[in-house]
Structure formats: C-alpha cells, structure tokens
Write a protein that holds these residues in place. Sequence first.
Motif, PDB file in Angstrom:
ATOM      1  N   ALA A  23       0.645  -1.060  -0.032  1.00 18.79           N
ATOM      2  CA  ALA A  23      -0.017  -0.110   0.114  1.00 18.79           C
ATOM      3  C   ALA A  23       0.694   1.192  -0.051  1.00 18.79           C
ATOM      4  O   ALA A  23       0.359   2.242   0.641  1.00 18.79           O
ATOM      5  N   SER A  24       2.146   1.240  -0.541  1.00 18.34           N
ATOM      6  CA  SER A  24       3.033   2.113  -0.518  1.00 18.34           C
ATOM      7  C   SER A  24       2.630   3.561  -1.488  1.00 18.34           C
ATOM      8  O   SER A  24       2.957   4.461  -1.190  1.00 18.34           O
ATOM      9  N   SER A  25       1.686   3.157  -2.462  1.00 16.28           N
ATOM     10  CA  SER A  25       1.277   4.150  -3.126  1.00 16.28           C
ATOM     11  C   SER A  25       0.494   5.190  -2.463  1.00 16.28           C
ATOM     12  O   SER A  25       0.283   6.360  -2.944  1.00 16.28           O
ATOM     13  N   LEU A  26      -0.175   4.842  -1.313  1.00 19.79           N
ATOM     14  CA  LEU A  26      -0.427   5.898  -0.534  1.00 19.79           C
ATOM     15  C   LEU A  26      -0.114   6.176   0.882  1.00 19.79           C
ATOM     16  O   LEU A  26      -0.023   7.191   1.250  1.00 19.79           O
ATOM     17  N   TYR A  27       0.623   5.103   1.437  1.00 19.00           N
ATOM     18  CA  TYR A  27       1.192   5.288   2.633  1.00 19.00           C
ATOM     19  C   TYR A  27       2.676   5.312   2.824  1.00 19.00           C
ATOM     20  O   TYR A  27       3.160   5.457   3.866  1.00 19.00           O
ATOM     21  N   GLY A  28       3.418   5.267   1.705  1.00 15.48           N
ATOM     22  CA  GLY A  28       4.974   5.251   1.782  1.00 15.48           C
ATOM     23  C   GLY A  28       5.647   3.914   2.168  1.00 15.48           C
ATOM     24  O   GLY A  28       5.061   2.998   2.064  1.00 15.48           O
ATOM     25  N   SER A  29       6.526   4.442   2.909  1.00 18.15           N
ATOM     26  CA  SER A  29       7.613   3.322   3.196  1.00 18.15           C
ATOM     27  C   SER A  29       6.997   2.430   4.223  1.00 18.15           C
ATOM     28  O   SER A  29       6.186   2.918   5.038  1.00 18.15           O
ATOM     29  N   ALA A  55       4.814   0.175   4.161  1.00 23.99           N
ATOM     30  CA  ALA A  55       3.644  -0.615   3.817  1.00 23.99           C
ATOM     31  C   ALA A  55       3.742  -1.504   2.611  1.00 23.99           C
ATOM     32  O   ALA A  55       3.348  -1.547   1.503  1.00 23.99           O
ATOM     33  N   VAL A  56       4.694  -2.493   2.777  1.00 25.35           N
ATOM     34  CA  VAL A  56       4.988  -3.424   1.746  1.00 25.35           C
ATOM     35  C   VAL A  56       4.514  -4.545   1.791  1.00 25.35           C
ATOM     36  O   VAL A  56       3.989  -5.210   0.600  1.00 25.35           O
ATOM     37  N   GLY A  57       4.301  -5.257   2.803  1.00 28.63           N
ATOM     38  CA  GLY A  57       3.553  -6.443   2.908  1.00 28.63           C
ATOM     39  C   GLY A  57       1.894  -6.316   3.198  1.00 28.63           C
ATOM     40  O   GLY A  57       1.188  -7.119   2.889  1.00 28.63           O
ATOM     41  N   GLY A  58       1.888  -5.230   3.943  1.00 27.28           N
ATOM     42  CA  GLY A  58       0.400  -4.965   4.306  1.00 27.28           C
ATOM     43  C   GLY A  58       0.441  -3.828   5.507  1.00 27.28           C
ATOM     44  O   GLY A  58       1.310  -3.467   6.033  1.00 27.28           O
ATOM     45  N   LEU A  59      -1.009  -3.718   6.036  1.00 32.07           N
ATOM     46  CA  LEU A  59      -1.079  -2.792   7.037  1.00 32.07           C
ATOM     47  C   LEU A  59      -2.133  -2.815   7.990  1.00 32.07           C
ATOM     48  O   LEU A  59      -3.055  -3.643   7.428  1.00 32.07           O
ATOM     49  N   ILE A  60      -1.999  -2.450   9.144  1.00 37.85           N
ATOM     50  CA  ILE A  60      -3.058  -2.663  10.092  1.00 37.85           C
ATOM     51  C   ILE A  60      -3.672  -1.336  10.598  1.00 37.85           C
ATOM     52  O   ILE A  60      -2.664  -0.503  11.122  1.00 37.85           O
ATOM     53  N   VAL A  79       9.458   5.694  -6.876  1.00 46.19           N
ATOM     54  CA  VAL A  79       8.100   5.782  -7.376  1.00 46.19           C
ATOM     55  C   VAL A  79       7.399   4.474  -7.295  1.00 46.19           C
ATOM     56  O   VAL A  79       7.833   3.270  -7.377  1.00 46.19           O
ATOM     57  N   THR A  80       6.265   4.495  -6.702  1.00 47.42           N
ATOM     58  CA  THR A  80       5.292   3.386  -6.686  1.00 47.42           C
ATOM     59  C   THR A  80       3.954   3.495  -7.128  1.00 47.42           C
ATOM     60  O   THR A  80       3.166   4.352  -6.429  1.00 47.42           O
ATOM     61  N   PRO A  81       3.731   2.851  -8.228  1.00 47.44           N
ATOM     62  CA  PRO A  81       2.530   2.875  -8.869  1.00 47.44           C
ATOM     63  C   PRO A  81       1.575   1.718  -8.312  1.00 47.44           C
ATOM     64  O   PRO A  81       1.924   0.791  -7.604  1.00 47.44           O
ATOM     65  N   ARG A  82       0.232   1.898  -8.555  1.00 53.77           N
ATOM     66  CA  ARG A  82      -0.733   0.842  -8.600  1.00 53.77           C
ATOM     67  C   ARG A  82      -1.962   0.867  -9.321  1.00 53.77           C
ATOM     68  O   ARG A  82      -2.400   2.054  -9.521  1.00 53.77           O
ATOM     69  N   VAL A  83      -2.483  -0.254  -9.119  1.00 49.40           N
ATOM     70  CA  VAL A  83      -3.922  -0.229 -10.090  1.00 49.40           C
ATOM     71  C   VAL A  83      -4.721  -1.318  -9.499  1.00 49.40           C
ATOM     72  O   VAL A  83      -4.329  -2.170  -9.068  1.00 49.40           O
ATOM     73  N   ALA A  84      -6.129  -0.875  -9.597  1.00 47.42           N
ATOM     74  CA  ALA A  84      -7.033  -1.807  -8.972  1.00 47.42           C
ATOM     75  C   ALA A  84      -8.231  -2.056  -9.864  1.00 47.42           C
ATOM     76  O   ALA A  84      -8.877  -0.651 -10.215  1.00 47.42           O
ATOM     77  N   LEU A 111     -15.835  -8.732  -7.317  1.00 50.33           N
ATOM     78  CA  LEU A 111     -14.712  -9.179  -7.698  1.00 50.33           C
ATOM     79  C   LEU A 111     -13.806  -8.310  -7.938  1.00 50.33           C
ATOM     80  O   LEU A 111     -13.782  -7.251  -8.691  1.00 50.33           O
ATOM     81  N   ARG A 112     -12.447  -8.337  -7.327  1.00 47.64           N
ATOM     82  CA  ARG A 112     -11.374  -7.484  -7.438  1.00 47.64           C
ATOM     83  C   ARG A 112      -9.779  -7.726  -7.926  1.00 47.64           C
ATOM     84  O   ARG A 112      -9.710  -8.711  -7.283  1.00 47.64           O
ATOM     85  N   LEU A 113      -9.257  -7.015  -8.678  1.00 50.79           N
ATOM     86  CA  LEU A 113      -7.885  -7.363  -9.097  1.00 50.79           C
ATOM     87  C   LEU A 113      -7.146  -6.149  -8.802  1.00 50.79           C
ATOM     88  O   LEU A 113      -7.445  -5.171  -9.377  1.00 50.79           O
ATOM     89  N   ASN A 114      -5.916  -6.296  -8.033  1.00 46.65           N
ATOM     90  CA  ASN A 114      -5.166  -5.355  -7.623  1.00 46.65           C
ATOM     91  C   ASN A 114      -3.689  -5.635  -7.758  1.00 46.65           C
ATOM     92  O   ASN A 114      -3.212  -6.766  -7.852  1.00 46.65           O
ATOM     93  N   ALA A 115      -2.988  -4.740  -8.586  1.00 47.73           N
ATOM     94  CA  ALA A 115      -1.486  -4.868  -8.618  1.00 47.73           C
ATOM     95  C   ALA A 115      -0.766  -3.617  -8.339  1.00 47.73           C
ATOM     96  O   ALA A 115      -1.464  -2.420  -8.358  1.00 47.73           O
ATOM     97  N   GLY A 116       0.264  -3.755  -7.539  1.00 48.92           N
ATOM     98  CA  GLY A 116       0.996  -2.462  -7.050  1.00 48.92           C
ATOM     99  C   GLY A 116       2.425  -2.731  -6.515  1.00 48.92           C
ATOM    100  O   GLY A 116       2.904  -3.927  -6.982  1.00 48.92           O
ATOM    101  N   THR A 117       3.018  -1.759  -6.238  1.00 53.41           N
ATOM    102  CA  THR A 117       4.430  -1.893  -5.690  1.00 53.41           C
ATOM    103  C   THR A 117       4.503  -1.402  -4.234  1.00 53.41           C
ATOM    104  O   THR A 117       3.606  -0.612  -3.941  1.00 53.41           O
ATOM    105  N   GLY A 118       5.571  -1.595  -3.833  1.00 52.91           N
ATOM    106  CA  GLY A 118       5.917  -1.227  -2.274  1.00 52.91           C
ATOM    107  C   GLY A 118       7.336  -1.068  -1.974  1.00 52.91           C
ATOM    108  O   GLY A 118       8.098  -1.631  -2.734  1.00 52.91           O
ATOM    109  N   PHE A 119       7.608  -0.174  -1.177  1.00 54.26           N
ATOM    110  CA  PHE A 119       8.964   0.047  -0.853  1.00 54.26           C
ATOM    111  C   PHE A 119       9.355   0.486   0.573  1.00 54.26           C
ATOM    112  O   PHE A 119       8.177   0.415   1.440  1.00 54.26           O
ATOM    113  N   ARG A 120      10.500   0.167   1.132  1.00 57.75           N
ATOM    114  CA  ARG A 120      10.873   0.161   2.550  1.00 57.75           C
ATOM    115  C   ARG A 120      12.239   0.670   2.562  1.00 57.75           C
ATOM    116  O   ARG A 120      12.907  -0.032   2.176  1.00 57.75           O
TER     117      ARG A 120
END
Length: 758
Positions: free
Chosen positions: A212-218, A220-225, A469-474, A485-494
């Motif tokens: 979720a790094s495209s919204l939350y930044g560093s 948020a690579v594997g997930g967020l709570i 740079v971290t893009p995503r599409v859903a 039905l949802r299909l998500n693809a994106g990137t994360g960084f840390r």
Amino acid sequence: MQLWRSLIIFLLPLVALAQQTAVSGTILDETGLPLPLAHVTVIGQQAGTTTDLEGNYLLESLPPGTHTLRVTAMGYRPGISEFRLQPGETARLDLHLEPAVEQLSETVVTGTMKAVNRTDTPVPVEVYSPTFFKRNPTANIFEGLQNVNGVRPQINCNVCNTGDIHINGLEGPYTLVLIDGMPIVSGLGTVYGLSGIPNSLIEQVEIVKGPASSLYGSEAVGGLINVITKAPLGAPEFFSDGFVTGWGEYNLDAGGKIRVSPKSDLLLGVNYFNYDVPIDNNGDNFTDVTLQERISIFQKWQVKRPQNRVLQWAGRFFYEDRWGGEMQWTPANRGGDQVYGESIYTRRWEVLARYQLPTEEPLMLAVSYNDHDQNSVYGDTPYLAQQRIGFGQLTWDKTAGRHDLLAGLALRYTYYDDNTPATANGGENNPDQVWLPGIFVQDEWKFSPRHSLLSGLRYDYDRRHGSVVTPRVAYRWKTSEFGVLRLNAGTGFRVVNLFTEDHAALTGARDVIIEEDLQPERSWNANLNYLQKFYTRSGHFFALDASAFYTRFTNAIIPDYDSNPDEIRYRNLDGKAVSMGLSANLEMAHASGLRVSLGATLQDVSNTQNGQRQRQILTENFMGTWSVGYEIRALRLAVDYTGNLYGPMRLPLLGELDPRREFSPVWSLQNIQLTYKGLGGFQLYGGVKNLLDWTPNRGNPFIIARASDPFDRNVTFNASGDPVATPDNPYALTFDPSYVYGPNQGIRAFIGLRYQVD
C-alpha cells in the motif's frame, strides 16, 4: 343520483386514507439494550426512518397487507421480519439485532483513504469489530490478532517476549501499523503501539494485505493494520472491562466521554495491566512469561465546526516496566553479570490531529508525532534507544463526474539513536535522521454502475537512496448486489531502518554484521479477491471472502542466522524473495444464535540466491483460524470457542549439533468462553485459554540454549571464535533465546466483568 356519485368520488380518497396503517416498536441489541440511529425500512415501500436514542421507531401511512421490515445498524447483522397490518391498525414489532459475524458492509477508509462501503472499494479490506475481539479477551490488540486469518503475532525473544506482526508470512518490518490512519507506530514501537489501547475505545480494525506504499509510503510493503478509535460522539458515556487469569494477570480498561462544552466532546480511556508472578513450568530456571506492569492513558477531542468540518486531536501516554530472566533475578541485579535478566523500561507518548481547512476546496490536514524512549538491559548489555517520528499530510479529495480524485503531499521525519554500532560512525555517535517527502495522486473512475478502475502513483525522495516511485492499479467488478470481484496490482518500498529488521539482533546474544550499504527494498504484488454475501429472508447470513496473492521482492534484507551461529548478518539479497498463496474466510450466522467463522491460508514464502532456493525462517506454510459461537437466548448466555492452527516453520538453530527441532510441529491455541448477559448493563464472562496446554518446549530437550550458563562462562571457543563441543557443552552451543515461534504460556482460566452506559 348524480349528487351521490359525486359525494362517493369525493370521499373515496378519505376512506383510503383512513385505511392507511402504521408500525412501531423498539430495536434492541443482543443484551436487550436499545439501539439508537438504526435504519428501519419496509421493503417495497417508500417508507424509512431511524430509531431515536431509546431505540424507538414509527413508520406511518403504510397500506394494509403483509410487509417485510428490514433493520440495519453498524456492527450488527440486518434484522428482517414479516408483519401483517389490518386496515387502520398500528402494529407493534420489536426486534433484537445480533452482532455482525464480521462487518462486511461497514464503511472502510484504509484502502483508498476515503470512507466507502466495503463492497464499493476496489481495494480488499478486512474489517474486525470489538465484538470479534471480545470472543477471546486479551490485554492488547497484539495478542488479539492471533485469531485473524493470514495474520500472526510473532514473539521474537523467549525472555523479553517482544514481537511483531506477520501478514501472509512476511516478517514484521513489512507491516505498517496505523492508529486512526496515522503512521505513528514504526520500528522500535510496533509491539508497544499495539498495547495499551482499551478495546472498548476501538471502533474497528482494518487490515490490508499486500503493498500500500502508493498511498502510505515506506514500510507498507506487505500490508498494513489500521486501528480506528471511536469518535467521542459515538462513544459510551462510561465503560469498564476487567479480567484476571489463573496465572495472576490483571487487566483493566475504563473510561468514557465527557461533554466539555456544547461544541466539544472528550473521549478518555485508561488501560492498566499487571503480571508479577514468576512461573517456570518447563524447569529451565527462566521465567516462562515476561513480567509486566503497564499503564496507558488515551484522550481524543472532537469539536463541532460550521458545515460539519473536521477538527479532532488525540494523545496517548504509555509506560511499561517488563522483565524476564532467571527466577532469582531482582531489580538489584539489573545490568549485572551474576544473575541474567532482561529488563525494559519504556516511556512513549503520541499526539495526532486532523483539521479540515475552511476553504471551498476539500482540504484535510493531518499531523502526528510520537516520542519513544527505551531503557533496556539484556544481561550485562545495556540497550538505550530513542525514536521520534513526525508526520504531516495535506490531502485534496474531489469528485468530478465519474472520477473520484485524491491527491496529497506528505512529509515524514524519523529520528533514531541508540548505544549500538547501528548509530555509530568512526567511533562517534551518529543518530539516524531521515526526511522522507512524498506526493501522491489517485483516481477512481466509475465507468459503469458495476465497474470501476482505480489508479495511483506516489513519488518519494530519500537522500540516501534517491527517488522512489510506487504505482498501483485496482479493478472492481460488482457482480451482484452483494458480490464483488477485485484485481489489484502494485508496488511497495521500504527504506532502511536497521532496528526493524530483527529485535533480537540488537538485544540478543549474537553479533550484528552489516556487510554492505543497505538499499531500499522493493516489492511487486498482485492480488485477486472475490467477496460474496448472502442474506435470507429468515435472517440467515453467509459470506465468502477468498484471495490469491503473489508478492516478489528485490533487494530484500534477510537476516542470515546460518553462516555463523554467533552472528546475524545483514545484506541485500542478490536474487529474489517470493510470497505467494491462497486465503479464504467463510462466515455463517443462523437465526437460532449460531455463528461460525472459518479461515485458512496456504502460503509459500522463500528466497532464491545463486540458484539456491530456501524457505524463509519462522514462517508457517499453512494456518487456520476459527470462531464458533452460540447464544442461548432463554438463558441470556453466549458460548464462544476460538482457535488457530499453524503449520511447521523453519527455526533458527545454532549449529549442526543443536539437538532442538529444525522445524516446529503443527501447533494450535484454543480457547473457550462463556458470557452471561442477563445483568442489565453488566456482562460476566469467563473461560479457559490454551485448552490443549500447548507450549513450544513439547518435543524439545530445551528452548533457551545454555540456560544454565547465560553469560557463556563455561563455553570454549576455537581460534575462529566458534564454540566447540566439550563434556560440559556437548552440542557446542552458546546462550541464545531466539529459538521461539509461539507463546510459552500454558493453560489458564480467566474471569471478567464488563459494564457500559450508553
């Protein structure tokens, strides 16, 4: 005759009006308390209302005949009941709503930073209510997450019992923890950030699995709570919840809301936890569970402004004294080399605020700051650390035709200092200070009533690593009224923060070796999710939430425990790391009072380097969770049976001679609870935790290596610094508490009492 006809025609509407009927009643929760602001509608009629503060409703001007009343309320399953009205009759119909098995129709904000219905967001978000956590009461959210499918609280040290949160098998550093959407919990404070928030103050917990790094930044690579606390207006007037266990643990939550002025409300909550009874059931002369005394004070203010603009701020103070070690340890031994103990004093405070600017354009300013001070000793090794995180974000939220736009500017500052080589440079102290500015944009295009496409892009700059740079599409396809039905693809960084790699690395018995300048980790993720809900006219409920996920990492920072048993080596992986699998949750509820929740995850987490594929350490290949509840309404008694099941995981051995298991067995934690709800505003509950009395020492000769020699006085080393086998040390081991994969607390009873005034 003509006069009579005219009179009849004139009177017909009045007669029809006189035939109109009405229905009234009271909507109650499962304990018999009124439910205010519940939505009441009559299916097929243009009739609807909301209940008042006493749970009462009235629907008038209904035609005679058979009708179906439908009632919905946040956190409860819809109530549906048929009734028949005779001409001119006002019927009475009361309904009891059952707590939702899961808040599948709740409003979520974490996936897109916008408040939307869960089925309308293109990003899969799992939602857990306070009712979910009450089925297995715990002293903190960290422990409460053990019954969430695909999420596992990982204890990283047998002695101090600190830990992190794994999502889909990924280590804790890949999980970003938010409080009310603010990233104030990071690195040093993860386990403490999830402790001390009274469960009664939590509105819901939202979990996003995947980057979720495209919204939350560093981070948020594997997930967020995201732990969302109640708004003061919706909080109870007063609440208290306390329980005690057979091990001597005491936990108390208390608080409520205070009307400061006609335009200002305050929400106050206090949590106190104490456990001071050393127990050594496995006979290694070490405490099985860390002793703790903790107090946390939470305040949240909300101010009414013109045009319902937002103004709220919150603060929390947290203090904890925890220790574990040899049974004869006392505070007088702190820092000495005669009796081994790990003692941690933690002082932490947090503030956060939201302010909607008084402009025509919808602009929201969010700020937060936290200060974390930790004074620790591990045997005779001190560990003194400070971490400060400041965060500011300005967002613009706009709807333009079929496009729902979001843009934002963010700035995050992290300060970290300790007394270890991690913040040393040339023998001088060199605190780590990182400024991380970012900008992001997001567009959700609803090109048809059932289809929408979300795209987003974020740019961050780190002076150590340059541009990221971290893009995503859903994509979302609403297949039916209750299916999506949802299909998500994106990137994360840390970006690099050494402490977050492994708590035991800087506090345990191993030396830390950093082999190179660590580069930021990157991840690519794809997730296919299907959610389908079913409601029957008799009030039965079913829901299926299934996902397939794939995440690939580059530059992964993986601790190497294997090259040298006395070291943990860190370097960027010259290869790839992959996490992939399938996950499913099945929810069922029956009008009789039966609730069933089942979850299962199959996953494969590995890293490949130089053509060699290796399974990730401390990661299970499958897990399952369940919750079965039944309410005996005649007795006002609820029964809840909860549990989890974990597959084998590879464990950190100290060498080829280490006699402990290389892989953990299949293990399970199971609990049962009875709750009596016939005491007005009181609830009396009690039960048994860890019914199977499972602990990780089963099948192992010992858990802590060299527990009888924690300062390694009787260990012989060769010229290379490696331990060698001797008659006193036949397995060539050194003292090490890092062989841990589950809690070391056996079976125990508990009893508690809740009280709430709405």
